[in-house]
Design an enzyme around this catalytic site. Structure first.
Site, PDB file in Angstrom:
ATOM      1  N   HIS A  80       0.850  -1.186   0.000  1.00 43.20           N
ATOM      2  CA  HIS A  80       0.000   0.000   0.000  1.00 43.20           C
ATOM      3  C   HIS A  80       0.886   1.235   0.000  1.00 43.20           C
ATOM      4  CE1 HIS A  80      -3.154   2.850   1.106  1.00 43.20           C
ATOM      5  NE2 HIS A  80      -4.011   1.921   0.757  1.00 43.20           N
ATOM      6  N   ASP A 105      -7.959  -5.138  -0.059  1.00 44.89           N
ATOM      7  CA  ASP A 105      -8.512  -5.847  -1.212  1.00 44.89           C
ATOM      8  C   ASP A 105      -8.301  -7.353  -1.142  1.00 44.89           C
ATOM      9  OD1 ASP A 105      -9.355  -3.514  -2.776  1.00 44.89           O
ATOM     10  OD2 ASP A 105      -7.218  -3.079  -2.882  1.00 44.89           O
TER      11      ASP A 105
END
Length: 370
Positions: free
Chosen positions: A256, A307
């Site tokens: 991320h 996700d």
């Protein structure tokens, strides 16, 4: 001037909606762990819009408004029925949301009161749009929304036409809480750029949906499910992942831009994935996901983001993978609209500069001499 690729690390706005500080995500100062474990999605939406958690009367009033606005115009349903076979689900959502503005008499009313109502309307209508699209493409008629039930319950009900199980509603509700806002992400920034021109809230949300459609943003959870389907079984995980890493293939759902020590939302989705696997009596997706995490984290030091486990959660809820990103939008519209309202309150046109790297001192050459 020096360009910063991807605007990484650039502070582009001041906001009181959500924060990511030292790897901790908060909504209006409340830790995401606290909200995920205790709050309903409706409470979180209210928190994002109004800056505080609702009392019972305020939550009841919001529920009544969501009930009132959940029905979408028949003209929008008729439009969805005309979409070509194979239409991308996010393209369908983008088009339908844009068209909703045509049937809202307040669409161009820029008063604070009208914009607040439009935020609630969009939150109420997006689940109805997504469920209607999912059924229409299967040759089924849309199911009208129920009154007095949660957004999570209503979406699963409109999707299947059946009363959803309590554990399924709880899982989806928690997923909606976890996806509701995430500081100045790509889609939220797109929404704020659009409305900073004093365009309307429907335009802002349509821009956000366009940004969310990309696989590097909302589409990542769908890509995770594609990977799980390609792997096929637990026995194939190690060879598949090792081969992908050896060939420098990006493993979706890991890493991320902001979180360097792991996404705090991932653990909640991992737990949901495990519980739903137990409920279905099939732990394959969960076990495969855990093994993938072990390999990728062990070899690359990358940890799963929001996700990664949401893919197995939605699949275990019986949701087709191309609806994963529209569900993301159903949740994130609460954050988008909160940011849009905040942008309107203290607006300045968002107009950055570019670091020009092209040629200079070029003279015009007449067409006959080219």
């Amino acid at each position: 001037m020096t360009a910063t690729k991807g605007l990484e690390g650039i502070v582009a706005a001041a906001s009181s909606i959500s924060s990511i500080i030292d790897g901790v995500l908060t909504y209006r100062g409340i830790n995401i762990d606290d909200l995920a474990e205790n709050a309903s999605f409706e409470e979180v939406a209210y928190l994002l819009w109004y800056g505080k958690l609702p009392n019972r009367a305020e939550l009841n009033q919001l529920q009544q408004q969501l009930d009132e606005y959940a029905v979408i115009p028949q003209q929008v349903i008729d439009q969805i029925k005309l979409y070509p076979n194979g239409t991308n689900s996010m393209a369908a959502l983008r088009s339908a949301v844009s068209s909703l503005a045509l049937y809202d008499e307040e669409a161009n009313d820029m008063s604070a009161e009208a914009n607040q109502r439009k935020a609630i309307k969009l939150q109420a209508k997006l689940p109805t749009v997504v469920a209607a699209f999912a059924r229409i493409r299967e040759g089924k008629e849309p199911v009208a929304p129920k009154k007095g039930v949660s957004i999570a319950y209503n979406f699963l009900y409109m999707l299947t036409g059946e009363e959803p199980a309590e554990v399924a509603v709880k899982a989806l509700d928690q997923a909606l809480v976890l996806h509701a806002d995430h500081e100045l992400n790509a889609s939220t920034f797109a929404a704020r750029v659009t409305v900073a021109t004093l365009s309307d809230i429907y335009s802002g949300v349509t821009s956000a949906i366009g940004a969310l459609k990309g696989p590097l943003h909302g589409g990542a959870n769908e890509a995770v499910m594609v990977m799980l389907e390609e792997i096929g079984s637990f026995d194939n995980v190690e060879s598949y992942i090792n081969n992908a890493l050896a060939n420098k293939v990006k493993i979706m759902g890991f890493g991320h831009r902001v979180y360097k020590n792991g996404d705090p939302r991932a653990k909640h989705l991992q737990h949901m994935s495990k519980e739903l696997g137990k409920l279905k009596g099939n732990m394959d997706l969960f076990n495969m996901s855990v093994k993938i995490e072990e390999l990728v984290t062990g070899q690359k030091g990358l940890k799963p983001n929001v996700d990664f486990y949401s893919a197995s959660v939605y699949t275990n809820l019986g949701i087709q993978r191309d609806l994963f990103t529209p569900i993301f939008a159903i949740s994130r519209v609460s954050g988008w609209t909160a940011h849009i309202l905040e942008q309107y309150q203290d607006n300045r046109l968002i107009r950055p500069r570019a670091d020009y790297v092209g040629p200079s001192n070029v003279k015009y050459v007449p067409i006959e001499d080219r």
